[in-house]
Design a protein around this motif. Structure first.
Motif, mmCIF file in Angstrom:
data_model
loop_
_atom_site.group_PDB
_atom_site.id
_atom_site.type_symbol
_atom_site.label_atom_id
_atom_site.label_comp_id
_atom_site.label_asym_id
_atom_site.label_seq_id
_atom_site.Cartn_x
_atom_site.Cartn_y
_atom_site.Cartn_z
ATOM 1 N N GLN A 27 0.815 -1.214 0.000
ATOM 2 C CA GLN A 27 0.000 0.000 0.000
ATOM 3 C C GLN A 27 0.853 1.271 0.000
ATOM 4 O OE1 GLN A 27 -2.690 -1.032 3.343
ATOM 5 N NE2 GLN A 27 -4.347 -0.538 1.913
ATOM 6 N N ASP A 28 1.949 1.290 0.727
ATOM 7 C CA ASP A 28 2.784 2.499 0.752
ATOM 8 C C ASP A 28 3.425 2.757 -0.608
ATOM 9 O OD1 ASP A 28 2.300 3.276 3.416
ATOM 10 O OD2 ASP A 28 3.748 1.797 4.135
ATOM 11 N N GLU A 29 3.877 1.687 -1.247
ATOM 12 C CA GLU A 29 4.457 1.813 -2.579
ATOM 13 C C GLU A 29 3.387 2.299 -3.574
ATOM 14 O OE1 GLU A 29 7.576 -1.247 -3.782
ATOM 15 O OE2 GLU A 29 5.923 -1.698 -5.145
ATOM 16 N N ALA A 30 2.187 1.746 -3.456
ATOM 17 C CA ALA A 30 1.080 2.161 -4.331
ATOM 18 C C ALA A 30 0.721 3.623 -4.069
ATOM 19 C CB ALA A 30 -0.130 1.259 -4.111
ATOM 20 N N LEU A 31 0.704 4.019 -2.804
ATOM 21 C CA LEU A 31 0.407 5.410 -2.460
ATOM 22 C C LEU A 31 1.428 6.347 -3.097
ATOM 23 C CD1 LEU A 31 -1.300 7.429 -0.855
ATOM 24 C CD2 LEU A 31 0.200 6.983 1.102
ATOM 25 N N ASP A 32 2.701 5.983 -3.045
ATOM 26 C CA ASP A 32 3.743 6.797 -3.675
ATOM 27 C C ASP A 32 3.509 6.914 -5.177
ATOM 28 O OD1 ASP A 32 5.024 7.226 -1.279
ATOM 29 O OD2 ASP A 32 6.552 5.688 -1.604
ATOM 30 N N PHE A 33 3.124 5.808 -5.817
ATOM 31 C CA PHE A 33 2.897 5.829 -7.257
ATOM 32 C C PHE A 33 1.728 6.749 -7.611
ATOM 33 C CE2 PHE A 33 0.722 4.317 -11.071
ATOM 34 C CZ PHE A 33 1.757 4.333 -11.990
ATOM 35 N N TYR A 34 0.596 6.544 -6.942
ATOM 36 C CA TYR A 34 -0.615 7.282 -7.327
ATOM 37 C C TYR A 34 -0.537 8.769 -6.950
ATOM 38 C CZ TYR A 34 -2.803 3.096 -9.023
ATOM 39 O OH TYR A 34 -3.082 1.979 -9.769
ATOM 40 N N GLN A 56 -1.247 -16.958 -5.613
ATOM 41 C CA GLN A 56 -1.771 -16.978 -6.984
ATOM 42 C C GLN A 56 -2.322 -15.609 -7.367
ATOM 43 O OE1 GLN A 56 -4.570 -20.201 -6.547
ATOM 44 N NE2 GLN A 56 -3.231 -21.632 -7.653
ATOM 45 N N LEU A 57 -3.089 -15.000 -6.469
ATOM 46 C CA LEU A 57 -3.646 -13.676 -6.748
ATOM 47 C C LEU A 57 -2.522 -12.659 -6.945
ATOM 48 C CD1 LEU A 57 -5.968 -11.712 -7.095
ATOM 49 C CD2 LEU A 57 -6.121 -11.532 -4.592
ATOM 50 N N SER A 58 -1.514 -12.732 -6.097
ATOM 51 C CA SER A 58 -0.375 -11.819 -6.214
ATOM 52 C C SER A 58 0.299 -11.957 -7.581
ATOM 53 C CB SER A 58 0.630 -12.105 -5.090
ATOM 54 O OG SER A 58 1.728 -11.241 -5.190
ATOM 55 N N ASP A 59 0.485 -13.203 -8.024
ATOM 56 C CA ASP A 59 1.099 -13.450 -9.339
ATOM 57 C C ASP A 59 0.217 -12.922 -10.471
ATOM 58 O OD1 ASP A 59 3.260 -14.661 -8.134
ATOM 59 O OD2 ASP A 59 2.579 -16.710 -8.539
ATOM 60 N N LEU A 60 -1.088 -13.139 -10.368
ATOM 61 C CA LEU A 60 -2.003 -12.671 -11.417
ATOM 62 C C LEU A 60 -2.005 -11.145 -11.509
ATOM 63 C CD1 LEU A 60 -4.991 -15.125 -10.910
ATOM 64 C CD2 LEU A 60 -3.455 -15.019 -12.889
ATOM 65 N N VAL A 61 -2.013 -10.486 -10.368
ATOM 66 C CA VAL A 61 -1.971 -9.014 -10.366
ATOM 67 C C VAL A 61 -0.678 -8.541 -11.029
ATOM 68 C CG1 VAL A 61 -1.790 -6.963 -8.890
ATOM 69 C CG2 VAL A 61 -3.519 -8.709 -8.405
ATOM 70 N N ALA A 62 0.443 -9.165 -10.677
ATOM 71 C CA ALA A 62 1.738 -8.770 -11.256
ATOM 72 C C ALA A 62 1.751 -8.953 -12.775
ATOM 73 C CB ALA A 62 2.862 -9.577 -10.623
ATOM 74 N N LYS A 63 0.965 -9.910 -13.268
ATOM 75 C CA LYS A 63 0.897 -10.157 -14.711
ATOM 76 C C LYS A 63 -0.134 -9.273 -15.406
ATOM 77 C CE LYS A 63 2.397 -14.928 -14.211
ATOM 78 N NZ LYS A 63 2.004 -16.352 -14.217
ATOM 79 N N THR A 79 -3.435 5.133 -24.774
ATOM 80 C CA THR A 79 -2.160 4.568 -24.359
ATOM 81 C C THR A 79 -2.403 3.804 -23.056
ATOM 82 O OG1 THR A 79 0.176 5.056 -23.928
ATOM 83 C CG2 THR A 79 -1.442 6.617 -23.061
ATOM 84 N N SER A 80 -1.366 3.161 -22.524
ATOM 85 C CA SER A 80 -1.557 2.412 -21.288
ATOM 86 C C SER A 80 -0.264 2.323 -20.500
ATOM 87 C CB SER A 80 -2.074 1.000 -21.575
ATOM 88 O OG SER A 80 -1.085 0.233 -22.239
ATOM 89 N N PHE A 81 -0.421 2.090 -19.221
ATOM 90 C CA PHE A 81 0.706 1.864 -18.331
ATOM 91 C C PHE A 81 0.240 0.979 -17.192
ATOM 92 C CE2 PHE A 81 -0.669 4.899 -15.046
ATOM 93 C CZ PHE A 81 -1.479 5.756 -15.774
ATOM 94 N N ARG A 82 1.165 0.593 -16.345
ATOM 95 C CA ARG A 82 0.830 -0.228 -15.180
ATOM 96 C C ARG A 82 1.315 0.466 -13.920
ATOM 97 N NH1 ARG A 82 1.958 -6.560 -16.261
ATOM 98 N NH2 ARG A 82 0.604 -6.795 -18.061
ATOM 99 N N ASP A 83 0.628 0.166 -12.817
ATOM 100 C CA ASP A 83 1.114 0.669 -11.537
ATOM 101 C C ASP A 83 2.216 -0.256 -11.014
ATOM 102 O OD1 ASP A 83 -0.108 -1.531 -10.284
ATOM 103 O OD2 ASP A 83 -1.678 -0.333 -9.336
ATOM 104 N N GLN A 84 2.732 0.026 -9.828
ATOM 105 C CA GLN A 84 3.847 -0.737 -9.283
ATOM 106 C C GLN A 84 3.498 -2.199 -9.022
ATOM 107 O OE1 GLN A 84 6.908 0.514 -9.026
ATOM 108 N NE2 GLN A 84 6.132 2.396 -9.891
#
Length: 145
Positions: free
Chosen positions: A16-23, A75-82, A122-127
Motif C-alpha cells: 500500500q505504501d508503494e502504491a500510495l507513492d505511485f498514485y 496466486q492472486l499476487s502473481d495474477l496481479v503482477a501479470k 495509451t496504457s501503463f501499469r502501476d507498481q
C-alpha cells in the motif's frame, strides 16, 4: 427512483505504501481516505484525481488468512503482477500532453498514444502490475465501424 452511483473501484496492490507513492507522486492524485483499523490489521486507502468528488480507487492489499489461504494469496499476487487483476480506464482531454507529463514524472508507458477507432489511447501499469488505460475519447461513429 433511488439514486445509485459508483463510489469506488478497487485494485489489489502488493504494497500500500508503494502504491500510495505511485498514485500520489507519479500520477499526482490526492488521498481521499487513509484510515487504519488496528484491531483488524486493516487500512482503507483510497486515492483519486485531484479536486474530484467522483469515484475513487481503493488500494487494497492482497489478502492472506483468513480471507485467502497462502496458496490462493500467492496466486492472486502473481495474477496481479501479470496484469490480470483488472483495468482502470482513465479519460483525458489531451492524451499526448498527459503522456508527456506523466512520462516526465517517471510513469513508464506500455505504448505511445495511438489513434484508435474510439479515440487516442495509451496504457501503463502501476507498481503492482495493474493495468491503466488513458484515453482521449473522440467522436465515435458506429456506422463507420
Amino acid at each position: 427512483m433511488t439514486t445509485i452511483k459508483i463510489a469506488n473501484a478497487q485494485f489489489w496492490v502488493h504494497d500500500q505504501d508503494e502504491a500510495l507513492d505511485f498514485y500520489t507522486g507519479k500520477l499526482g492524485w490526492e488521498v481521499r481516505a487513509d484510515v487504519r483499523m488496528e484491531a483488524w490489521s486493516f487500512r482503507w486507502l483510497c486515492v483519486g484525481p485531484p479536486g474530484g468528488d467522483g469515484p475513487a480507487l481503493v488500494l487494497m492489499p492482497i489478502p492472506g488468512q483468513p480471507m485467502l489461504d497462502e496458496a490462493s494469496s500467492a496466486q492472486l499476487s502473481d495474477l496481479v503482477a501479470k496484469g490480470a487483476g483488472g483495468t482502470l480506464f482513465l479519460e483525458t482531454d489531451d492524451c499526448k500532453a498527459a503522456y508527456d507529463e506523466l512520462s516526465a514524472r517517471g510513469v513508464e508507458f506500455n505504448d505511445p498514444p495511438t489513434v484508435q477507432p474510439y479515440g487516442i489511447d495509451t496504457s501503463f501499469r502501476d507498481q503492482s502490475g495493474n493495468n491503466i488505460r488513458l484515453t482521449q475519447v473522440l467522436e465515435f461513429d458506429p456506422e463507420q465501424h
